[in-house]
Scaffold this motif. Structure first.
Motif, short mmCIF file in Angstrom:
data_model
loop_
_atom_site.label_atom_id
_atom_site.label_comp_id
_atom_site.label_asym_id
_atom_site.label_seq_id
_atom_site.Cartn_x
_atom_site.Cartn_y
_atom_site.Cartn_z
N LEU A 104 0.81 -1.21 0.00
CA LEU A 104 0.00 0.00 0.00
C LEU A 104 0.85 1.26 0.00
CD1 LEU A 104 -2.70 -0.96 2.65
CD2 LEU A 104 -2.84 -1.19 0.16
N PHE A 105 2.04 1.17 0.59
CA PHE A 105 2.85 2.38 0.78
C PHE A 105 3.99 2.51 -0.23
CE2 PHE A 105 0.83 1.77 4.92
CZ PHE A 105 0.31 3.04 5.13
N ASP A 106 4.09 1.59 -1.18
CA ASP A 106 5.10 1.72 -2.24
C ASP A 106 4.64 2.80 -3.20
OD1 ASP A 106 6.81 1.52 -4.39
OD2 ASP A 106 6.74 -0.67 -4.48
N PRO A 107 5.38 3.92 -3.30
CA PRO A 107 4.92 5.04 -4.13
C PRO A 107 4.92 4.75 -5.62
CG PRO A 107 7.14 5.45 -3.34
CD PRO A 107 6.65 4.23 -2.62
N PHE A 108 5.59 3.68 -6.05
CA PHE A 108 5.66 3.39 -7.48
C PHE A 108 4.91 2.12 -7.86
CE2 PHE A 108 9.41 5.90 -6.45
CZ PHE A 108 9.23 6.95 -7.33
N LEU A 109 4.20 1.52 -6.90
CA LEU A 109 3.44 0.33 -7.18
C LEU A 109 2.00 0.75 -7.50
CD1 LEU A 109 3.71 -2.75 -7.26
CD2 LEU A 109 2.82 -2.79 -4.93
N ALA A 110 1.79 1.07 -8.75
CA ALA A 110 0.47 1.54 -9.18
C ALA A 110 0.08 0.84 -10.47
CB ALA A 110 0.50 3.05 -9.40
N ARG A 111 -1.19 0.84 -10.75
CA ARG A 111 -1.65 0.26 -12.00
C ARG A 111 -1.13 1.10 -13.16
NH1 ARG A 111 -7.94 -1.20 -11.77
NH2 ARG A 111 -7.34 -2.04 -13.80
N PRO A 112 -0.70 0.45 -14.23
CA PRO A 112 -0.18 1.21 -15.38
C PRO A 112 -1.27 2.07 -16.01
CG PRO A 112 -0.46 -1.10 -15.96
CD PRO A 112 -0.68 -1.00 -14.47
N THR A 113 -0.85 3.19 -16.52
CA THR A 113 -1.79 4.09 -17.17
C THR A 113 -1.94 3.78 -18.65
OG1 THR A 113 0.01 5.67 -17.52
CG2 THR A 113 -1.33 5.93 -15.54
N GLY A 114 -1.07 2.91 -19.19
CA GLY A 114 -1.14 2.55 -20.60
C GLY A 114 -0.40 3.55 -21.46
N GLY A 115 -0.08 3.13 -22.67
CA GLY A 115 0.57 4.01 -23.63
C GLY A 115 1.92 3.48 -24.07
N ILE A 116 2.27 3.78 -25.31
CA ILE A 116 3.54 3.36 -25.90
C ILE A 116 4.38 4.60 -26.18
CG2 ILE A 116 4.61 2.18 -27.85
CD1 ILE A 116 2.00 0.61 -28.15
N HIS A 117 5.58 4.63 -25.62
CA HIS A 117 6.46 5.78 -25.81
C HIS A 117 6.83 5.91 -27.29
CE1 HIS A 117 9.98 8.42 -25.38
NE2 HIS A 117 9.41 8.80 -24.25
N ALA A 118 7.01 7.15 -27.70
CA ALA A 118 7.30 7.42 -29.12
C ALA A 118 8.59 6.76 -29.60
CB ALA A 118 7.37 8.94 -29.34
N SER A 119 9.53 6.53 -28.69
CA SER A 119 10.81 5.95 -29.11
C SER A 119 10.81 4.42 -29.08
CB SER A 119 11.94 6.46 -28.21
OG SER A 119 11.73 6.05 -26.87
N ALA A 120 9.74 3.82 -28.60
CA ALA A 120 9.65 2.35 -28.57
C ALA A 120 9.44 1.82 -29.99
CB ALA A 120 8.52 1.90 -27.66
N VAL A 121 9.93 0.59 -30.20
CA VAL A 121 9.75 -0.07 -31.50
C VAL A 121 8.87 -1.29 -31.28
CG1 VAL A 121 10.90 -1.23 -33.42
CG2 VAL A 121 12.01 0.71 -32.29
N VAL A 122 7.69 -1.27 -31.86
CA VAL A 122 6.70 -2.33 -31.65
C VAL A 122 6.28 -2.89 -33.00
CG1 VAL A 122 4.47 -2.91 -30.66
CG2 VAL A 122 5.91 -1.19 -29.55
N ALA A 123 6.44 -4.19 -33.20
CA ALA A 123 6.06 -4.83 -34.45
C ALA A 123 4.55 -4.70 -34.68
CB ALA A 123 6.46 -6.29 -34.44
N GLU A 124 4.18 -4.71 -35.94
CA GLU A 124 2.78 -4.47 -36.30
C GLU A 124 1.84 -5.56 -35.79
OE1 GLU A 124 2.42 -3.88 -40.46
OE2 GLU A 124 3.55 -1.98 -40.47
N ASP A 125 2.33 -6.79 -35.68
CA ASP A 125 1.42 -7.88 -35.32
C ASP A 125 1.42 -8.21 -33.83
OD1 ASP A 125 3.94 -8.97 -35.18
OD2 ASP A 125 3.41 -10.86 -36.18
N VAL A 126 2.01 -7.36 -33.02
CA VAL A 126 1.99 -7.58 -31.57
C VAL A 126 0.56 -7.47 -31.06
CG1 VAL A 126 2.72 -6.65 -29.34
CG2 VAL A 126 4.35 -6.81 -31.21
#
Length: 346
Positions: free
Chosen positions: A94-116
């Motif tokens: 409960l008190f871990d400040p970085f243990l949160a549900r992800p907000t989603g989203g892909i960073h612009a510099s990430a490389v993600v294949a089309e069929d993922v």
């Protein structure tokens, strides 16, 4: 990911969450966790080891997680329960400040294949690479610089910290935590020698991690040579651990730092391997085995219990004398056997 907002807790709400018996003011606000010695008036502390009873009388904590046998000695409010350390672990989430549900989203510099294929609220950090045919479940987090190679599958709620490598075809269960620098599914150490040089054996198997597995930083779990390397559910692996090809580890086992397991060894359920333990190859370790730190296991273990090997540190001069005696043990054993036989025959 956004930080975990731990504001707004009261002592009563936390006691209810833990199923603890509250002795004190339930409306008192709580902001964090701390040790008995360092806790302030808005912190919860815990007493899980009698060695720290000396710090209980002077604690400034708002309340203490404590067993009934020590409750009367506590000068502040207490949350009485059977296992304070487990309660501390639960509250830490409960008190871990970085243990949160992800907000989603892909960073612009990430490389993600089309069929993922991605589930809901998947988060992919800067410079991450997600190759063809990968499947990412709901709320998966792929940290900065991490690589998920072709055909890998990662289950719901799993998190890859920065610079993790999940190799081709690896299967990661739900809610896994993979820390920075770990490699899941790299080639096993397989070579054939022709008398003058080594020839690489292609590693045709895979690697499968169950649900709720945690792998520490810079640990390696090799893919199988033919069959898969398999890590069971709720297995906890510390940093700088090496698990060779075709190893199988049963559910709920734990491996401390710098453990090394050679190929094709089987480790049972609910086993604990202390820091620096080495297991030779092609062994079978039954369920419920605890091997203490720096032990070398060269034979299979078929009875649950605690096992140790090696000698503790001692002054060098004493160690040198003992080392000489170690070499004499076989001769001494033979002489003793002859004496016993002579006595029996007399």
């Amino acid at each position: 990911m956004t930080p975990n907002d731990s504001s707004g807790f009261t002592l009563g709400a936390l006691a209810e969450r833990l199923g603890a018996r509250l002795q004190g003011d339930g409306s008192r606000p709580i902001d964090g966790l701390a040790t008995l010695k360092d806790a302030g008036p808005r912190d919860i502390a815990f007493l899980a080891n009698a060695a720290y009873l000396k710090d209980l009388a002077d604690t400034r904590a708002a309340a203490v997680l404590i067993q009934l046998e020590h409750a009367e000695a506590c000068p502040v409010a207490r949350l009485v329960l059977d296992n304070p350390y487990l309660a501390y672990a639960q509250l830490s989430q409960l008190f871990d400040p970085f243990l949160a549900r992800p907000t989603g989203g892909i960073h612009a510099s990430a490389v993600v294949a089309e069929d993922v294929r991605m589930g809901e609220n998947v988060e992919v950090g800067p410079n991450a690479v997600i190759e063809a045919g990968v499947v990412l479940g709901d709320e998966v987090v792929v940290g900065p610089g991490s690589v998920v190679e072709v055909g890998a599958r990662i289950g719901d709620g799993s998190r890859l910290h920065a610079n993790v490598t999940v190799c081709r075809g690896a299967v990661i269960g739900a809610r896994a935590i993979l820390h920075s620098g770990c490699v899941i599914g790299g080639d096993g150490f397989g070579f054939a020698h022709d008398g003058s040089r080594w020839h690489k054996i292609a590693q045709l198997g895979g690697v499968v991690l169950g649900d709720d597995v945690e792998v520490g930083s810079c640990s390696s779990i090799d893919r199988g040579a033919l069959d898969d390397t398999v890590i069971g559910n709720d297995v906890k692996i510390d940093s700088q651990v090496q698990i060779a090809h075709n190893v199988r580890i049963g559910d709920h086992s734990a491996l401390a730092g710098c453990v090394g397991i050679a190929g094709s060894t089987r480790v049972g359920r609910h086993c604990m391997l202390g820091g620096g333990v080495g297991l030779s190859g092609h062994l079978t370790i039954c369920d419920g085995v605890h091997v203490t730190g720096m032990s070398l296991v060269t034979n299979s273990i078929d009875t649950p219990g605690v096992y140790s090997s090696g000698t503790g540190a001692m002054p060098n001069a004493q160690w040198r004398r003992n080392a000489v005696r170690f070499k004499q043990l076989d001769d001494i054993a033979r002489r003793l056997a002859r004496l016993e036989k002579h006595e029996r025959d007399a």
